[in-house]
Scaffold this motif. Structure first.
Motif, short mmCIF file in Angstrom:
data_model
loop_
_atom_site.label_atom_id
_atom_site.label_comp_id
_atom_site.label_asym_id
_atom_site.label_seq_id
_atom_site.Cartn_x
_atom_site.Cartn_y
_atom_site.Cartn_z
N ILE A 139 29.48 -6.49 -45.39
CA ILE A 139 28.55 -6.59 -44.89
C ILE A 139 28.02 -8.11 -44.92
N CYS A 140 27.59 -8.45 -43.75
CA CYS A 140 27.53 -10.08 -43.47
C CYS A 140 26.66 -10.78 -44.17
N GLN A 141 26.54 -11.98 -44.31
CA GLN A 141 25.31 -12.51 -45.06
C GLN A 141 23.86 -12.02 -44.56
N GLN A 144 22.94 -8.68 -45.64
CA GLN A 144 22.85 -8.48 -47.06
C GLN A 144 21.19 -9.02 -47.21
N PHE B 125 32.09 -17.13 -48.23
CA PHE B 125 31.34 -16.69 -47.01
C PHE B 125 30.13 -15.97 -47.37
N ASN B 126 30.09 -15.27 -48.32
CA ASN B 126 28.83 -14.56 -48.79
C ASN B 126 29.02 -13.24 -47.75
N PHE B 127 30.05 -12.90 -47.60
CA PHE B 127 30.61 -11.52 -46.91
C PHE B 127 30.99 -10.47 -47.90
N HIS B 128 29.98 -9.34 -48.07
CA HIS B 128 30.32 -8.38 -49.32
C HIS B 128 31.33 -7.53 -48.68
N ILE B 129 32.55 -7.61 -49.16
CA ILE B 129 33.79 -6.77 -48.60
C ILE B 129 33.76 -5.39 -49.11
N LEU B 130 33.93 -4.55 -48.21
CA LEU B 130 34.01 -3.12 -48.55
C LEU B 130 35.36 -2.49 -48.30
#
Lengths: 162, 162
Positions: A139-141, A144, B125-130
DNA sequence: GTAGATGCAAAACATTTGCATCAGT
DNA sequence: ACTGATGCAAATGTTTTGCATCTAC
């Protein structure tokens, strides 16, 4: 940009291929949209703006050829189509994708995250690595933040893949 | 094996789906070939040995369903087809592929190579990895040895993807 | 003139869908 | 009986190919 075209022209000649107007037009579209991940049809629609008579088959053939010569990269995000992106000269394969599963946006990381990992794989598995593909799904910033603000999942627009 | 089927049966029922004979046969083929990366048609041909009347569409529908329920994984090596592999329960997404560009063989690495990398991407990168997909393209040990011994590139049999 | 490149239409290929039928509760 | 699942054939969507024509050296 012009120099890049020139260099590709040489590369083509070295392999006894020609840089035809159609091929050049296709390359220009790719260069002008270096940030994107265009499908063959995307490319075709863009090329047609300046070269209305170009056929889709020619675009496919050009993309295939450039791909074989490692001038562009053929990538696949798992939706039904192949996508193409310019391959920076000199730069090795240090270039990965972040795909947002909410909004479909594709970001890139231009960093070599895998130097250590490649070494480990080379040594441990005796596998001589030539290239790699690394894709993160998440999920990208932006999504979020939207989720946090609105308390609900943000708008989903898949197939964006910008 | 039987327990795994049982557990999937429950999982299906929890989502108000049924474990039909066709679905069970398809799952069994997938379980019996856990090392491979079968395409939908591969699966179909194998299932037909014991269930000759099963339709290809049913196999596709089953694979799609199992994929949605995260029971199997749909993967894509860039040839024109989707491939499917069983997803080990409990195991997170620590499972990568080594694809030999000479002989087409696909090996797996069952190690978490990306723990640190994921952390870095999350933070930077503030990318929440799933999830992630990591594929290495290169030359496998066997082909390296053959090349060394015979001084010539080894036999190419693409689309093997065993 | 010869070899490669193009455009078009048709073919090939993987995958999905419509629909009538079937199976399990 | 109802609901979901199936098989088949037809439809879809992407990519490739055959072939006659064109282009550049």
């Amino acid at each position: 940009m012009q120099e890049r075209i020139e260099r590709i022209k040489e590369q083509l000649h070295n392999n006894s291929y020609k840089l035809t107007p159609q091929r050049e037009a296709t390359l220009r579209v790719l260069l002008e949209n270096e940030q994107d991940h265009l499908s063959a049809e995307d490319v075709w629609l863009l090329v047609k703006k300046n070269s209305p008579d170009i056929g889709l088959a020619t675009v496919y053939r050009t993309l295939e050829l450039m791909s074989e010569l490692s001038i562009i990269h053929k990538i696949n995000f798992g939706d039904g189509v192949s996508r193409y992106e310019f391959r920076n000269e000199g730069a090795e394969h240090h270039h990965h994708h972040l795909i947002c599963v909410h909004c479909g946006a594709v970001d890139e990381i231009h960093e070599d995250l895998l130097g250590e990992v490649e070494k480990a794989v080379n040594d441990k598995f005796n596998f001589h690595i030539l290239d790699h593909r690394l894709t993160f799904h998440g999920i990208c910033q932006k999504c979020q933040e939207t989720a946090k603000r609105e308390g609900s999942p943000p708008e989903i627009k898949l197939n964006h893949y910008g």
